[in-house]
Write a protein that holds these residues in place. Structure first.
Motif, PDB file in Angstrom:
ATOM      1  N   TRP A  26      17.474  24.458  21.341  1.00 58.92           N
ATOM      2  CA  TRP A  26      17.473  25.658  22.165  1.00 58.92           C
ATOM      3  C   TRP A  26      17.927  25.413  23.603  1.00 58.92           C
ATOM      4  O   TRP A  26      18.219  26.360  24.328  1.00 58.92           O
ATOM      5  CB  TRP A  26      16.075  26.281  22.186  1.00 58.92           C
ATOM      6  N   THR A  27      17.969  24.149  24.032  1.00 58.61           N
ATOM      7  CA  THR A  27      18.287  23.877  25.438  1.00 58.61           C
ATOM      8  C   THR A  27      19.590  23.108  25.632  1.00 58.61           C
ATOM      9  O   THR A  27      19.886  22.674  26.746  1.00 58.61           O
ATOM     10  CB  THR A  27      17.122  23.111  26.113  1.00 58.61           C
ATOM     11  N   PHE A  36      22.568  30.206  16.878  1.00 61.95           N
ATOM     12  CA  PHE A  36      22.043  31.329  17.648  1.00 61.95           C
ATOM     13  C   PHE A  36      22.540  32.710  17.210  1.00 61.95           C
ATOM     14  O   PHE A  36      21.935  33.707  17.564  1.00 61.95           O
ATOM     15  CB  PHE A  36      22.296  31.100  19.139  1.00 61.95           C
ATOM     16  N   MET A  37      23.589  32.804  16.445  1.00 63.01           N
ATOM     17  CA  MET A  37      24.064  34.097  15.937  1.00 63.01           C
ATOM     18  C   MET A  37      24.062  34.070  14.414  1.00 63.01           C
ATOM     19  O   MET A  37      24.492  33.088  13.814  1.00 63.01           O
ATOM     20  CB  MET A  37      25.503  34.352  16.400  1.00 63.01           C
ATOM     21  N   PRO A  38      23.583  35.151  13.787  1.00 64.43           N
ATOM     22  CA  PRO A  38      23.650  35.198  12.323  1.00 64.43           C
ATOM     23  C   PRO A  38      25.105  35.111  11.858  1.00 64.43           C
ATOM     24  O   PRO A  38      25.960  35.862  12.332  1.00 64.43           O
ATOM     25  CB  PRO A  38      23.051  36.554  11.970  1.00 64.43           C
ATOM     26  N   LYS A  39      25.372  34.155  10.969  1.00 66.11           N
ATOM     27  CA  LYS A  39      26.722  33.994  10.429  1.00 66.11           C
ATOM     28  C   LYS A  39      27.095  35.226   9.626  1.00 66.11           C
ATOM     29  O   LYS A  39      26.226  35.834   9.020  1.00 66.11           O
ATOM     30  CB  LYS A  39      26.782  32.731   9.559  1.00 66.11           C
ATOM     31  N   GLU A  44      30.799  31.531  20.878  1.00 69.21           N
ATOM     32  CA  GLU A  44      32.022  30.835  21.291  1.00 69.21           C
ATOM     33  C   GLU A  44      31.770  29.883  22.445  1.00 69.21           C
ATOM     34  O   GLU A  44      32.370  28.827  22.523  1.00 69.21           O
ATOM     35  CB  GLU A  44      33.082  31.855  21.732  1.00 69.21           C
ATOM     36  N   ALA A  45      30.916  30.312  23.356  1.00 64.83           N
ATOM     37  CA  ALA A  45      30.652  29.502  24.544  1.00 64.83           C
ATOM     38  C   ALA A  45      29.205  29.691  24.964  1.00 64.83           C
ATOM     39  O   ALA A  45      28.615  30.753  24.752  1.00 64.83           O
ATOM     40  CB  ALA A  45      31.579  29.911  25.684  1.00 64.83           C
ATOM     41  N   CYS A  46      28.657  28.637  25.552  1.00 65.76           N
ATOM     42  CA  CYS A  46      27.290  28.685  26.051  1.00 65.76           C
ATOM     43  C   CYS A  46      27.221  27.821  27.305  1.00 65.76           C
ATOM     44  O   CYS A  46      27.739  26.707  27.324  1.00 65.76           O
ATOM     45  CB  CYS A  46      26.322  28.178  24.989  1.00 65.76           C
ATOM     46  N   ASP A  47      26.583  28.346  28.335  1.00 59.29           N
ATOM     47  CA  ASP A  47      26.420  27.619  29.588  1.00 59.29           C
ATOM     48  C   ASP A  47      24.955  27.722  29.998  1.00 59.29           C
ATOM     49  O   ASP A  47      24.429  28.832  30.171  1.00 59.29           O
ATOM     50  CB  ASP A  47      27.333  28.224  30.654  1.00 59.29           C
ATOM     51  N   GLN A 146      18.721  29.467  10.268  1.00 63.50           N
ATOM     52  CA  GLN A 146      19.856  28.626  10.671  1.00 63.50           C
ATOM     53  C   GLN A 146      19.393  27.503  11.597  1.00 63.50           C
ATOM     54  O   GLN A 146      19.881  26.373  11.505  1.00 63.50           O
ATOM     55  CB  GLN A 146      20.926  29.489  11.355  1.00 63.50           C
ATOM     56  N   LEU A 147      18.447  27.791  12.484  1.00 64.50           N
ATOM     57  CA  LEU A 147      17.890  26.772  13.373  1.00 64.50           C
ATOM     58  C   LEU A 147      17.220  25.677  12.553  1.00 64.50           C
ATOM     59  O   LEU A 147      17.428  24.489  12.808  1.00 64.50           O
ATOM     60  CB  LEU A 147      16.893  27.408  14.343  1.00 64.50           C
TER      61      LEU A 147
END
Length: 157
Positions: A26-27, A36-39, A44-47, A146-147
């Motif tokens: 998660w971090t 993090f998104m249901p397939k 696409e990007a995470c900051d 998924q996690l």
């Protein structure tokens, strides 16, 4: 934490992975992209700037449409709890149309797994109902599955 059924949605599930590993997932931006998104949708990007007031920004891809979500962390309890919101972005800039505040909690279940709780708090009963109608329970439940699968793949690696 006392939940308000008019404005809050929450569920709890046992995940077969230790809390420390779920916390890492998660971090860490590269990990977030894997669950993090249901397939078939995806991140696409995470900051991430993991500190109170730090950014939690994601770019989601939903059926080819990019959706940017900018937010901040409100509370961080190392290894146990993350609270983030899209009500503000970094620098406490108010969002024009905030959706929710999320609370993700990780508690050792005593058997090598985690009692995982995801809560979404909304500013009105209408926005809570919109989120439920969008599929909060199925969507966040899919994310939890998924996690778990992703965390287990990391543990094997």
């Amino acid at each position: 934490m006392k939940l308000d059924p008019e404005t809050d949605l929450s569920f709890t599930r046992t995940i077969n992975a230790p809390p420390a590993l779920l916390w890492e997932c998660w971090t860490t931006p590269e990990h977030i992209k894997n669950f993090f998104m249901p397939k078939p949708h995806f991140i696409e990007a995470c900051d991430i700037d993991l500190r109170v007031g730090g950014r939690f920004n994601t770019t989601m891809n939903v059926d080819g449409n990019k959706i940017e979500n900018k937010g901040v962390y409100l509370e961080i309890v190392d290894g146990k709890k993350l609270v983030f919101t899209d009500t503000y972005s970094e620098g406490w800039a108010p969002a024009p149309d905030p959706f929710m505040t999320a609370i993700v909690e990780f508690e050792d279940d005593g058997n090598g797994g985690t009692t995982y709780t995801a809560t979404a708090r909304h500013r009105s009963s209408e926005s809570r109902q919109t989120h439920e109608d969008m599929g909060f329970f199925d969507g966040w439940g899919t994310v939890a599955t998924q996690l778990e699968e992703y965390a287990q793949s990391l543990a094997k690696g």
